[in-house]
Design a protein around this motif. Structure first.
Motif, PDB file in Angstrom:
ATOM      1  N   LEU A   1       0.835  -1.205   0.000  1.00 33.34           N
ATOM      2  CA  LEU A   1       0.000   0.000   0.000  1.00 33.34           C
ATOM      3  C   LEU A   1       0.869   1.255   0.000  1.00 33.34           C
ATOM      4  CD1 LEU A   1      -2.704   1.448   0.155  1.00 33.34           C
ATOM      5  CD2 LEU A   1      -2.644   1.152   2.650  1.00 33.34           C
ATOM      6  N   LEU A   2       1.941   1.237   0.805  1.00 37.42           N
ATOM      7  CA  LEU A   2       2.819   2.405   0.867  1.00 37.42           C
ATOM      8  C   LEU A   2       3.485   2.670  -0.482  1.00 37.42           C
ATOM      9  CD1 LEU A   2       4.505   1.992   4.375  1.00 37.42           C
ATOM     10  CD2 LEU A   2       2.762   3.650   3.695  1.00 37.42           C
ATOM     11  N   LEU A   3       3.829   1.625  -1.199  1.00 36.59           N
ATOM     12  CA  LEU A   3       4.415   1.814  -2.521  1.00 36.59           C
ATOM     13  C   LEU A   3       3.408   2.464  -3.468  1.00 36.59           C
ATOM     14  CD1 LEU A   3       6.429  -1.511  -3.010  1.00 36.59           C
ATOM     15  CD2 LEU A   3       7.353   0.794  -2.689  1.00 36.59           C
TER      16      LEU A   3
ATOM     17  N   LEU B   1      13.848  23.830  -3.035  1.00 40.39           N
ATOM     18  CA  LEU B   1      13.108  22.988  -3.968  1.00 40.39           C
ATOM     19  C   LEU B   1      12.589  21.732  -3.296  1.00 40.39           C
ATOM     20  CD1 LEU B   1      12.216  22.529  -6.886  1.00 40.39           C
ATOM     21  CD2 LEU B   1      14.416  21.417  -7.318  1.00 40.39           C
ATOM     22  N   ASP B   2      13.391  21.160  -2.415  1.00 44.15           N
ATOM     23  CA  ASP B   2      12.979  19.956  -1.695  1.00 44.15           C
ATOM     24  C   ASP B   2      11.770  20.229  -0.811  1.00 44.15           C
ATOM     25  OD1 ASP B   2      13.588  17.114  -0.652  1.00 44.15           O
ATOM     26  OD2 ASP B   2      13.556  18.325   1.177  1.00 44.15           O
ATOM     27  N   THR B   3      11.769  21.392  -0.150  1.00 47.08           N
ATOM     28  CA  THR B   3      10.633  21.749   0.712  1.00 47.08           C
ATOM     29  C   THR B   3       9.348  21.844  -0.104  1.00 47.08           C
ATOM     30  OG1 THR B   3      12.087  22.979   2.215  1.00 47.08           O
ATOM     31  CG2 THR B   3       9.722  23.486   2.293  1.00 47.08           C
ATOM     32  N   LEU B   4       9.439  22.505  -1.282  1.00 53.63           N
ATOM     33  CA  LEU B   4       8.254  22.651  -2.137  1.00 53.63           C
ATOM     34  C   LEU B   4       7.800  21.297  -2.678  1.00 53.63           C
ATOM     35  CD1 LEU B   4       6.221  24.277  -3.837  1.00 53.63           C
ATOM     36  CD2 LEU B   4       8.011  24.516  -5.579  1.00 53.63           C
ATOM     37  N   ALA B   5       8.741  20.550  -3.257  1.00 53.97           N
ATOM     38  CA  ALA B   5       8.377  19.280  -3.890  1.00 53.97           C
ATOM     39  C   ALA B   5       7.856  18.268  -2.880  1.00 53.97           C
ATOM     40  CB  ALA B   5       9.585  18.709  -4.635  1.00 53.97           C
ATOM     41  N   SER B   6       8.472  18.230  -1.696  1.00 49.12           N
ATOM     42  CA  SER B   6       8.007  17.288  -0.666  1.00 49.12           C
ATOM     43  C   SER B   6       6.587  17.609  -0.241  1.00 49.12           C
ATOM     44  CB  SER B   6       8.935  17.344   0.547  1.00 49.12           C
ATOM     45  OG  SER B   6      10.223  16.874   0.228  1.00 49.12           O
ATOM     46  N   GLY B   7       6.300  18.909  -0.053  1.00 51.32           N
ATOM     47  CA  GLY B   7       4.944  19.298   0.343  1.00 51.32           C
ATOM     48  C   GLY B   7       3.902  18.911  -0.685  1.00 51.32           C
ATOM     49  N   VAL B   8       4.212  19.148  -1.967  1.00 49.16           N
ATOM     50  CA  VAL B   8       3.250  18.813  -3.024  1.00 49.16           C
ATOM     51  C   VAL B   8       3.095  17.300  -3.144  1.00 49.16           C
ATOM     52  CG1 VAL B   8       2.750  18.994  -5.480  1.00 49.16           C
ATOM     53  CG2 VAL B   8       3.756  20.934  -4.277  1.00 49.16           C
ATOM     54  N   ALA B   9       4.212  16.570  -3.077  1.00 51.35           N
ATOM     55  CA  ALA B   9       4.143  15.105  -3.189  1.00 51.35           C
ATOM     56  C   ALA B   9       3.319  14.512  -2.059  1.00 51.35           C
ATOM     57  CB  ALA B   9       5.554  14.516  -3.189  1.00 51.35           C
ATOM     58  N   ILE B  10       3.536  14.999  -0.844  1.00 53.05           N
ATOM     59  CA  ILE B  10       2.767  14.508   0.303  1.00 53.05           C
ATOM     60  C   ILE B  10       1.292  14.830   0.127  1.00 53.05           C
ATOM     61  CG2 ILE B  10       2.355  14.855   2.772  1.00 53.05           C
ATOM     62  CD1 ILE B  10       5.393  15.223   3.082  1.00 53.05           C
ATOM     63  N   ALA B  11       0.999  16.066  -0.328  1.00 55.68           N
ATOM     64  CA  ALA B  11      -0.401  16.467  -0.518  1.00 55.68           C
ATOM     65  C   ALA B  11      -1.085  15.592  -1.561  1.00 55.68           C
ATOM     66  CB  ALA B  11      -0.462  17.942  -0.925  1.00 55.68           C
ATOM     67  N   ARG B  12      -0.395  15.322  -2.680  1.00 55.88           N
ATOM     68  CA  ARG B  12      -0.981  14.489  -3.742  1.00 55.88           C
ATOM     69  C   ARG B  12      -1.209  13.058  -3.257  1.00 55.88           C
ATOM     70  NH1 ARG B  12      -0.142  15.859  -9.366  1.00 55.88           N
ATOM     71  NH2 ARG B  12       0.276  13.630  -9.701  1.00 55.88           N
TER      72      ARG B  12
ATOM     73  N   ALA C   1       0.586   7.994   6.393  1.00 57.52           N
ATOM     74  CA  ALA C   1       1.010   7.155   5.272  1.00 57.52           C
ATOM     75  C   ALA C   1       1.379   7.991   4.052  1.00 57.52           C
ATOM     76  CB  ALA C   1      -0.108   6.170   4.910  1.00 57.52           C
ATOM     77  N   GLY C   2       0.742   9.164   3.903  1.00 51.76           N
ATOM     78  CA  GLY C   2       1.017  10.010   2.752  1.00 51.76           C
ATOM     79  C   GLY C   2       2.409  10.600   2.728  1.00 51.76           C
TER      80      GLY C   2
ATOM     81  N   GLN D   1       9.870   7.810  10.916  1.00 58.33           N
ATOM     82  CA  GLN D   1       8.797   8.232  10.020  1.00 58.33           C
ATOM     83  C   GLN D   1       8.237   7.054   9.223  1.00 58.33           C
ATOM     84  OE1 GLN D   1       9.767  11.670   7.595  1.00 58.33           O
ATOM     85  NE2 GLN D   1      11.117  12.480   9.172  1.00 58.33           N
ATOM     86  N   LEU D   2       9.152   6.205   8.761  1.00 61.89           N
ATOM     87  CA  LEU D   2       8.712   5.059   7.961  1.00 61.89           C
ATOM     88  C   LEU D   2       7.918   4.056   8.796  1.00 61.89           C
ATOM     89  CD1 LEU D   2      11.889   4.467   5.763  1.00 61.89           C
ATOM     90  CD2 LEU D   2       9.668   5.344   5.011  1.00 61.89           C
ATOM     91  N   THR D   3       8.323   3.850  10.041  1.00 62.06           N
ATOM     92  CA  THR D   3       7.563   2.928  10.890  1.00 62.06           C
ATOM     93  C   THR D   3       6.187   3.505  11.221  1.00 62.06           C
ATOM     94  OG1 THR D   3       8.693   3.850  12.843  1.00 62.06           O
ATOM     95  CG2 THR D   3       9.581   1.833  11.921  1.00 62.06           C
ATOM     96  N   SER D   4       6.119   4.834  11.395  1.00 61.85           N
ATOM     97  CA  SER D   4       4.805   5.454  11.624  1.00 61.85           C
ATOM     98  C   SER D   4       3.927   5.280  10.394  1.00 61.85           C
ATOM     99  CB  SER D   4       4.976   6.943  11.948  1.00 61.85           C
ATOM    100  OG  SER D   4       5.647   7.124  13.169  1.00 61.85           O
ATOM    101  N   ALA D   5       4.532   5.488   9.221  1.00 67.21           N
ATOM    102  CA  ALA D   5       3.771   5.314   7.987  1.00 67.21           C
ATOM    103  C   ALA D   5       3.327   3.864   7.818  1.00 67.21           C
ATOM    104  CB  ALA D   5       4.615   5.759   6.788  1.00 67.21           C
ATOM    105  N   ARG D   6       4.194   2.947   8.180  1.00 64.58           N
ATOM    106  CA  ARG D   6       3.856   1.524   8.045  1.00 64.58           C
ATOM    107  C   ARG D   6       2.755   1.134   9.026  1.00 64.58           C
ATOM    108  NH1 ARG D   6       7.984  -3.595   8.916  1.00 64.58           N
ATOM    109  NH2 ARG D   6       7.553  -4.635   6.942  1.00 64.58           N
ATOM    110  N   GLY D   7       2.850   1.643  10.263  1.00 66.32           N
ATOM    111  CA  GLY D   7       1.796   1.354  11.232  1.00 66.32           C
ATOM    112  C   GLY D   7       0.458   1.910  10.782  1.00 66.32           C
TER     113      GLY D   7
END
Length: 596
Positions: free
Chosen positions: A20-22, A86-97, A135-136, A305-311
């Motif tokens: 699911l995370l993938l 750029l990382d701050t902007l791209a990460s925010g948009v990727a997470i939002a999407r 998870a996002g 962060q990854l374990t929180s996302a996995r949980g």
């Protein structure tokens, strides 16, 4: 460390969560690529910067012109700043999407489950909102972990290029560093799952308390309900503190180990400098590279962060594992009139049989009441007609076609529902009536509202049918009439009313009955009711008892049975002999009583 039974998840659950995370991570689209490029460019610059700065220092120490190296240092710093932005902007948009896609998918699945969901509203809300948010974040976290590993490996290699002794000194602590990360990932995963589970329990109880606020106030049980809703807080605190302790313990060990490695490497570099085996610039670079090499240990934060996302993903997988309604592709004949048949229908709930091998025929165009004691399966029987629930055994047919074989649109267009407590959706009152209708005209909405005796009070609202729902104060009976108007606006060949008379006054109930026997007389009408007056106006009554049809006959015939009369309140006006007080509608052919 204390753990509960729910903390341990089977490998299959972990694999499902990872899959699911993938999927979630891919929803970030090109922005994930931007995050990756930015992260890896930043890593490359970070690996190059110590060498460039070291050369500049060596030039200064040796009285050589250091302008070019200083210029390159400035360029690299500028690139780092740009990549960070750029990382701050791209990460925010990727997470939002990713989060938006996940929430939309979850919501569609939950609504597709309908009555089949085994989770309460509060639990579902927590998972769709909070857990989906966790998870996002998976894509930037995975990219960050990958970049940290590259930085760690690159820093280690860079130490080796300066001096094998520096690399060997650092590598002595790497196995212990990796063990620390592995231990954290194992403990944090179990604790995160437990924490999120308790959090969902609290949310579920809060939703129950809020929805029942009037009852709680009337009963004077405010303090008790507050205590009940917040009772899991100590357990939540325990899991949170355990997670904090694990995090702090691992962070302290990691920081201590990294500090010791840095001191050891710089100490060895100092010895090499004193022996003339490395330059001052290389020693400065070694101090920077050991910090980068230690990124292997700083992966701990990203692992968190990854374990929180996995949980969170594990909890979302539990929703996706529940099967929604799957529709067929069959269509109903245009000339069908709503003939409904139950064949050997059995439904179980909680290990108990609610409907037991039930056989029933509802002739097309008949108006049938369904009565029975609480728990006899009346509402469940009504739900089966339009597949708001499915039988465990047997099948339900509409005009000769099993309802599970019908196309979604065909089924929804053929069977309309009215409920005792309708939920109203839309921006305005008119939208609430039109909800689910493709293109209703204002005249159609008004006609449906008049049939439900809702038109008069709707016109008294500030903006009539255009009044915003949130600004339209309605009593329970008025809201029910708006719900009935929606039902009448969408009336197909079968109309199912589940105890809609519960909040209606006697005059309104009588008017609704006239609509059912007049404008909707050509439809099949299945009415779950608790009032004898409602049952008396129907063509026949289906009397459910212990999951089976005890009898099917006109109300006047069943009224002779004292057990039947006991189903209704003794002081109800219509409980008097119906032949004396009411004028029943004409009885349909003998096929009605042949349905059992």
């Amino acid at each position: 460390m204390r753990q509960t039974k729910q903390e341990a998840a089977p490998p299959r659950a972990y694999r499902a969560a990872d899959r699911l995370l993938l999927r979630v991570g891919r929803q970030g689209g090109p922005w994930v690529v931007v995050v990756a490029l930015s992260a890896f460019v930043t890593t490359g610059v970070a690996l190059a910067f110590p060498t460039v700065l070291g050369h500049a220092v060596d030039d200064v120490v040796n009285d050589r012109a250091a302008g070019s190296w200083m210029a390159w240092s400035a360029v690299l710093v500028a690139v780092l700043v740009a990549c960070s932005a750029l990382d701050t902007l791209a990460s925010g948009v990727a997470i939002a999407r990713s989060t938006a896609w996940l929430r939309e998918t979850l919501l569609g699945h939950v609504l597709g489950l309908g009555m089949r969901s085994t989770l309460g509203p509060g639990e579902l809300a927590t998972r769709v909102v909070a857990n989906a948010s966790e998870a996002g974040r998976v894509a930037p976290a995975m990219v960050g972990a990958g970049a940290s590993l590259i930085a760690g490996v690159g820093g280690t290699v860079a130490l080796a290029t300066i001096s094998p002794w520096l690399c060997a000194t650092f590598l002595t602590g790497v196995p212990l560093m990796l063990l620390i990360v592995r231990a954290f990932a194992r403990d944090a995963s179990a604790l995160t799952t437990s924490y999120l589970t308790v959090q969902g329990t609290i949310a579920g109880r809060l939703v129950e308390a809020i929805s029942g606020a009037r009852t709680i106030a009337a009963a004077g049980t405010l303090d008790r309900e507050v205590d009940r809703s917040l009772a899991p807080l100590p357990e939540l605190r325990r899991h949170g503190m355990d997670l904090w302790r694990v995090s702090m313990r691992i962070t302290a060990r990691d920081a201590l180990l990294v500090t010791m490695l840095e001191i050891a490497v710089i100490g060895v570099a100092g010895v090499l400098l004193a022996r003339g085996q490395i330059s001052a610039g290389q020693m400065l670079a070694a101090g920077q590279y050991v910090f980068l090499a230690a990124s292997l240990g700083s992966v701990t934060g990203l692992v968190s962060q990854l374990t929180s996302a996995r949980g969170a993903a594990q909890r979302l997988v539990e929703i996706f594992d529940q099967q929604p309604v799957l529709y067929g592709s069959d269509r109903l004949a245009v000339d069908g009139r709503g003939h409904v048949e139950f064949r050997g229908v059995t439904v179980r709930s909680g290990g108990e049989v609610v409907l037991d091998e039930l056989d029933l025929v509802v002739p097309a165009g008949a108006m049938i009441a369904v009565v029975g004691r609480s728990g006899s399966g009346k509402s469940l029987l009504a739900a089966l007609v339009g597949r708001l629930a499915d039988p465990d055994e047997g099948e339900v047919l509409l005009d000769g076609i099993a309802v599970h074989e019908l196309d979604r649109r065909a089924l929804r267009g053929a069977v309309g529902y009215g409920f005792s407590r309708p939920a109203l959706f839309g921006e305005t009152v008119g939208d609430a009536i039109a909800f689910g209708h493709d293109t209703p005209t204002p005249e159609e909405l008004e006609e449906a509202a008049r049939a439900a005796r809702a038109d008069a009070f709707i016109r008294l609202l500030p903006e009539g049918y255009d009044t915003a729902l949130e600004h339209a104060p309605m009593s329970g009976g008025e809201a029910q009439r708006v719900g009935l108007a929606r039902t009448f606006a969408h009336a197909g060949r079968v109309v199912v009313l589940d105890d809609v008379a519960a909040s209606l006054d006697t005059v309104t109930e009588h008017h609704i009955s006239r609509v059912l026997t007049g404008a909707l007389a050509d439809r099949t009408r299945l009415i779950v009711c608790h009032r004898a007056s409602t049952a008396a106006r129907t063509d026949a009554v289906v009397w459910l008892d212990r999951g089976r049809v005890r009898a099917m006959a006109p109300h006047r015939e069943l009224w002779r049975d004292p057990d039947y009369r006991a189903l209704f309140e003794a002081d109800e006006q219509a409980a008097i002999e119906p032949d004396e007080q009411l004028t029943p509608v004409a009885q349909p052919p003998d096929a009605i009583t042949a349905g059992v």
